[in-house]
Design an enzyme around this catalytic site. Sequence first.
Site, PDB file in Angstrom:
ATOM      1  N   LYS A 221     -46.133 -55.213  96.262  1.00 31.57           N
ATOM      2  CA  LYS A 221     -44.739 -54.824  96.538  1.00 31.57           C
ATOM      3  C   LYS A 221     -44.577 -53.311  96.626  1.00 31.57           C
ATOM      4  CE  LYS A 221     -42.197 -58.916  95.661  1.00 31.57           C
ATOM      5  NZ  LYS A 221     -41.285 -59.700  94.856  1.00 31.57           N
ATOM      6  N   ARG A 255     -47.216 -64.917  91.232  1.00 33.28           N
ATOM      7  CA  ARG A 255     -47.284 -65.121  92.687  1.00 33.28           C
ATOM      8  C   ARG A 255     -48.093 -63.974  93.285  1.00 33.28           C
ATOM      9  NH1 ARG A 255     -44.257 -63.988  97.325  1.00 33.28           N
ATOM     10  NH2 ARG A 255     -43.891 -65.771  98.684  1.00 33.28           N
TER      11      ARG A 255
HETATM   12  C1  9MG Z   1     -40.640 -65.534  98.202  1.00 31.51           C
HETATM   13  N1  9MG Z   1     -40.799 -64.428  97.271  1.00 31.51           N
HETATM   14  C2  9MG Z   1     -41.098 -63.143  97.576  1.00 31.51           C
HETATM   15  N2  9MG Z   1     -41.152 -62.404  96.455  1.00 31.51           N
HETATM   16  C3  9MG Z   1     -40.871 -63.251  95.425  1.00 31.51           C
HETATM   17  C4  9MG Z   1     -40.740 -63.100  94.047  1.00 31.51           C
HETATM   18  O1  9MG Z   1     -40.873 -61.909  93.465  1.00 31.51           O
HETATM   19  N3  9MG Z   1     -40.447 -64.176  93.296  1.00 31.51           N
HETATM   20  C5  9MG Z   1     -40.259 -65.397  93.878  1.00 31.51           C
HETATM   21  N4  9MG Z   1     -39.953 -66.431  93.069  1.00 31.51           N
HETATM   22  N5  9MG Z   1     -40.354 -65.592  95.197  1.00 31.51           N
HETATM   23  C6  9MG Z   1     -40.652 -64.546  95.948  1.00 31.51           C
END
Ligand code: 9MG
Length: 277
Positions: A221, A255
């Site tokens: 990010k 994630r």
């Molecule tokens: C789809 N998506 C993109 N970034 C995300 C994040 O930080 N959390 C979740 N739950 N979905 C995300």
Amino acid sequence: MQMDFAGRTLDMSRSHVMGIVNVTPDSFSDGGQYHQLDSALAHARRLVQEGAGFVDIGGESTRPGAVPVSVQEELDRVCPVVEAIAAELDTVISVDTSTPEVILEVARLGAGLVNDVRALQREGAVAAVVASDIPVCLMHMQGQPATMQARPRYQNVRRDVTSFLMDRVRILEGAGLAPSKILLDPGFGFGKSLDHNLQLLRSLDQMRVLGYPLLVGLSRKSMLGAITGRDVSARLPASLAVATIAAMQGAAIIRAHDVSETVDAVKVVSALLESGQ
Ligand code: 9MG
């Protein structure tokens, strides 16, 4: 704490890695190359082989400037991929969607988790999750994707985010979803400055005491670009650092784009935490 994802039971007291399969033509870090069914399936196979306990399939981009998709377009992008993965792979299928019609259809096709960056605020989304009776991750976002980074403001970011998420939990539980089917996510980068993100990252263990497993998305990010000065393609070391920090505070699902490396980082954290028990 055990959680059931459409027949797959996982221990949420340890950390799992969620791999990302974007099926949008404009996804930001893979150039949209997985929007064809075959390549999406091949990518999902690789993620599972690398140790992903979850694969997250998204057909609607939340990038600023992304073109909105119709319900039919989202269904056409996501459903064939869900169906193909459910038929072949041993993993929990998560679908990154806010759309009630998509929630109902993917649950029927075998998805085990709804990952909603809008925390079920679209009309009909709460009812769709309750009817589908599968777990949901409620994420916090301030504003809308197109403008959310313009001037994010909070009185106290941890308290404001927690209070929003608990309001959504109350609505969802009031509509009939069991507490054991709810995960929370502070939404790193969704209407947050670097300082907001860092405050939230520091306080994950306090959010965890709410009793709902936490999902975090920090991989590649822009906050990591702001800290390191690196382009999105060179943020793996920083992504592993934040995945480790989150896992140390008990985040249940991380994630990530780089699954193999993140699984190793999480294994080190799990070994350390288990050695102290
Ligand atoms: C789809 N998506 C993109 N970034 C995300 C994040 O930080 N959390 C979740 N739950 N979905 C995300």
